[in-house]
Structure formats: C-alpha cells, structure tokens
Design an enzyme around this catalytic site. Sequence first.
Site, mmCIF file in Angstrom:
data_model
loop_
_atom_site.group_PDB
_atom_site.id
_atom_site.type_symbol
_atom_site.label_atom_id
_atom_site.label_comp_id
_atom_site.label_asym_id
_atom_site.label_seq_id
_atom_site.Cartn_x
_atom_site.Cartn_y
_atom_site.Cartn_z
ATOM 1 N N ALA A 53 0.954 -1.188 -0.016
ATOM 2 C CA ALA A 53 -0.033 -0.153 -0.082
ATOM 3 C C ALA A 53 1.053 1.391 -0.046
ATOM 4 O O ALA A 53 1.137 1.892 1.135
ATOM 5 C CB ALA A 53 -1.008 -0.054 1.324
ATOM 6 N N ASN A 82 3.405 5.361 -16.772
ATOM 7 C CA ASN A 82 2.070 4.968 -16.109
ATOM 8 C C ASN A 82 1.697 6.153 -15.548
ATOM 9 O O ASN A 82 2.395 6.900 -14.779
ATOM 10 C CB ASN A 82 2.571 3.637 -14.999
ATOM 11 C CG ASN A 82 1.120 3.424 -14.250
ATOM 12 O OD1 ASN A 82 0.621 3.948 -13.479
ATOM 13 N ND2 ASN A 82 0.730 2.132 -14.771
ATOM 14 N N CYS A 113 -5.366 1.466 -9.498
ATOM 15 C CA CYS A 113 -4.424 1.239 -8.354
ATOM 16 C C CYS A 113 -5.645 0.952 -7.164
ATOM 17 O O CYS A 113 -6.191 1.934 -7.057
ATOM 18 C CB CYS A 113 -3.798 2.384 -8.020
ATOM 19 S SG CYS A 113 -2.866 2.381 -6.378
ATOM 20 N N LYS A 148 -4.662 0.049 -17.986
ATOM 21 C CA LYS A 148 -4.101 -1.180 -16.849
ATOM 22 C C LYS A 148 -5.322 -1.332 -16.276
ATOM 23 O O LYS A 148 -5.891 -0.483 -15.505
ATOM 24 C CB LYS A 148 -2.952 -0.664 -16.275
ATOM 25 C CG LYS A 148 -2.223 -1.791 -15.377
ATOM 26 C CD LYS A 148 -0.965 -1.315 -14.747
ATOM 27 C CE LYS A 148 -0.527 -2.699 -14.038
ATOM 28 N NZ LYS A 148 0.816 -2.347 -13.027
#
Lengths: 287, 269
Positions: A53, A82, A113, A148
């Site tokens: 995390a 990214n 994410c 992604k």
Amino acid sequence: MSASGTFGYGLEFTPFYDISRLGAVIVKGLSLLPTPGNAPGRIVETPAGMLNAIGLQNIGVERFVHEVAPRLEDAGAVYVANIYGRTTEEYEAVARRLSEVPALAAIELNASCPNVKEGGISFGSTAGGLSGLTRRVRAATGKPLWVKLSPNVSDIGAIARAAEEAGADAVTLINTLVGMAVDPRTRRPMLSNVTGGLSGPAVKPVALRMVWEACKAVKIPVVGIGGIQSAGDALEFLLVGAAAVQVGTANFRNPNACVEIVDGIRDFFVREKISRLDDYRGKLLLP
Amino acid sequence: MQAKFVHGKILHNTGRGIFYRMEVAIPDRIDFVPGQFAMVSGWPGNDPLLPRPLAIFRSGGVRGKGTVEFVYKVVGRGTALLSGLHAGDPLALTLPLGHGFEFPGEDRSWWLVGGGVGFSSVFPAAAALDGQRADFEIFLGARTRDQLPPGEWIPGGAVPGRVHLCTDDGTAGFFGTAAAALRDRIDRGKSSGLARVAILACGPREMLKAVAELALPLDIRVQVSLESHMACGFGVCWGCVTAVRDGEKSVYRRVCREGPVFDAKGVVW
C-alpha cells in the site's frame, strides 16, 4: 517489460544490467503533482506473495520530464509512462504534458490502483467509468494509450472491451488484487492503509485466467502481468494470448529477473525450434 | 561501490548463542561502508518470497575471490531458513546496499551504541575506527547476559574502559539499557567537554530515539541506523520509508536507499 511500481524510474537498475535490453521500462505511476504516498507500514509478506500500500508516492510529472526522462533516453531505454489522477481532468493534464516527450513510446493509464481512493479504481471498476476516462485521455494525447485494468471486477472481458471501444491501443492486466493482513496479537491491520494490493506468484493463476478471458474479448494487444517469476511463467501468458508480458514483484527478489526471463524465453524458442512469436502466442490447446 | 546481484556459496554458518555467523564466498571482493547491508535469500521456492536484509559484518578475499560475512539472529521464517543452511549451500545476494555511517575528518571521540543484534552494524564501524587508531567507546545493550555478542567479536575490545556491557536484568555489566549507560557517560563527559563527541547507533527504534533525545540537545551529532520491512532493498518498491524532516515539512525517505543510516536530527520519531 518491467511492470510499473516495481522498477522505480528504471535508472535504479542500471548498476545491474543494460536496461535497453528490455522491451520497455514502465515507470512508476506519475501524477500531476508530487505525491507523498501512504504512511508506513506499506508492505507485508504473504505466502508466495506480498501486499503493498505504497499509495503511489512519486515525484510528479514535471520532475519526471525534466530529470528522469532524458536520463532514460540516454540509457537507451524504450519507456512507457504509467499515469494516474484524482480527477479526469488531472489524468488529461498528465497525458497532455507527457505527449510533449518525443521519446516516450506510450502512456499506460492506471485505472486500477487499489491503494488510493483517487488511484483510478473508482474509474476502473465499472465498464462505464473506464470507458469515460479512457475516451477523455484518448482525446488528450496522440501517444499510444494502454489501459491497465483492475482484477477486482466481476467480468474482465467486459471491462477490457470497454477500454478497447473507448480507444485504447492495448490493455495491460492484471493490477494487484485487493487483500488484507492483520496481526492477531496487536489486533491491528498490518498496513496503515488497512488493505493493500496482493502481487507475486500467489496471484498468477488468477492473472492467467483473466488474461485468457481478456484475449478472447478484444482484438487489441493484451499485455499479461501477474506473478511472473520465470521464463516458464511468461510463456504461459503468451500461450493464452498475451502479446507481451510485464514482470513486477520478481524484480524485488532478483534485480536481474527481467533480463533472465528475456533470455529464458529466447532459449525456449531456440530449443523448441519456434522462429516466430506468432507461431506460439495464443496457441493454447484446450481439452 | 555500485550494488551487484551475485550468487554465492556458504563457507560456514555457525550458531553461537542466539546469533548465527555466516561467511559466504562471492565472485569478487567487495568494499562496503559500515552500516551498509545485503539482501539475502537462499531457500528454494516462493515462500517466503522476499530476500532478507542483513547488515554486512565483514568483507574480505584475495586475487579476485571475495567473501562476505554476516551476523544475524533468528526472528522469523526467513532467518530461520537461513539458519538451517550449511557450508556449500548456494545463496543469492544483492550488495552492498544503502547509505552507511559517515566518518567526518575532524578528530572526534566516537561513541558506538548497539542494541540487540544492532551490534552487527556497529562493529564494522568500530573495526574501521580501530584501524584508524581513533578514540572510541562501545555501549552494548541486551536483555540478558546470554544475548550479548561474544567478547572476541568486539573490535578493539581489549582496551580497558572501551566496552560498556549493559543488560536489562543486570546479569552482566551495567544494570539497565545501553541508552541509560550512555546517559551516565554523557554526565561524566560534561566536565571534560562533549564538543568533539559523535555517536553512531543501531538497535531497536525506542533505543535510537532515547539516544537521540539524550544527545541532540547537547549538540552531539548522532547517526542512527534504522530498520524497516523491505521488499527490494535497492530503492524501487518504496515500501520501507520512514518520515524525516525537510525544513518545516515531514517527508518519506527510503530506509534502503537514503538510509539505513540517517542523521538523528532529521528523523521523525
């Protein structure tokens, strides 16, 4: 290719090998402004895997463009940025800024994410949300756009199709699976963020299944990621249809993992007398 | 020196009380700065997945052949598996890593504080100072007598008054923590002046905090070696960060890359 978030800004690996040997270096997720990331503890080891995390700690797009991108070019690396944003407008702004960097081969949109509320998962967990975001970023950049994908969805094929229809040039999957670890004695979660993203060999079977499903759902290239530790692992992803693979957590235990996998794939093809990738890729024999 | 990923072979891995001392043959001789470390793995399969950070205790070798030595304590599965390895077993190592202790040029009295297995970072610093014939004292803290390192491992330990053993239960040396012994030493030193004293410390975070709180108000420079869970050890995962001061702000810095040794003045405890 290296997977974002596991390869720093790429230059950290230059003491170990020539990073121009990789298909591409995918740099750590970039935001419009520098991001401090989550409080420690940020990582927990799990059986055959790890939870992280980090919270997308990064130097921000301006410092990347000025300080890192030229050095990556000097190192001869093909690189892909990214990106993530807290809002659609931030995603667009980062993509627009990076479009001005000629040597950047593509932009990988992180819509998945799990560790920050604004890290894209709110966009990436539904086909509608992902489609809207992809369309807007598509319009903001002339660079090839990869999206992604999150594995934390019920129908990965539908999500991959949504990205394709919205203008993605490729999809990359999977990002990490949302997980959790607790300390029975202190009664506390082991990550300050409570939950984190699971990666490593433990996620490979899930990743392989999802890549296989995504390959059946879209015509654009699918880049496979998830628990790849060896050339054998990478070959499995190619067999289910992936056009390329990214290697993530393996870089942590062996800084040479990516080039060892490149060499291992080449050796396998030589041994098996396979002269073209397309003679092998997607040739899974089903029962 | 730039970090390398190498394959090595264990020369010996011997238990001594609660500590293990392991020497590994590696392809080339490496130089290291005291406080630097290696990421080490040596078990088959993927569980545990990640290598373990071990402080570099010593390095050597001749004619293109190298050796590196570690002292460690079994604290979890990784170190338990390491402790089961034997001479001839293979290891994978990335080394040397991190930012080690700094030794500014001016003459100083060095006080080195090691708590628990923290001595494994402090002793290489003592060995370096011993080699320079510098003035130093060592404070070693442990819970009990049998958790102190063997006397013959202590660099320059034969000099009278140089080594202060401290145990929480009073079974050896000073009855109390290494930080408490340091407090007494600071009190004794006040009459002769502390201006040229510098402290290097490695051990539990509470000990490091106590050392910093004792010494920093007296303008004694303190360098602390921090511990953290690490995935990579060379700065790419950003998992091991600690909060440090940057002007008025607090920022996260990587223990593996900007550390493990930090100026205690900057650490947010």
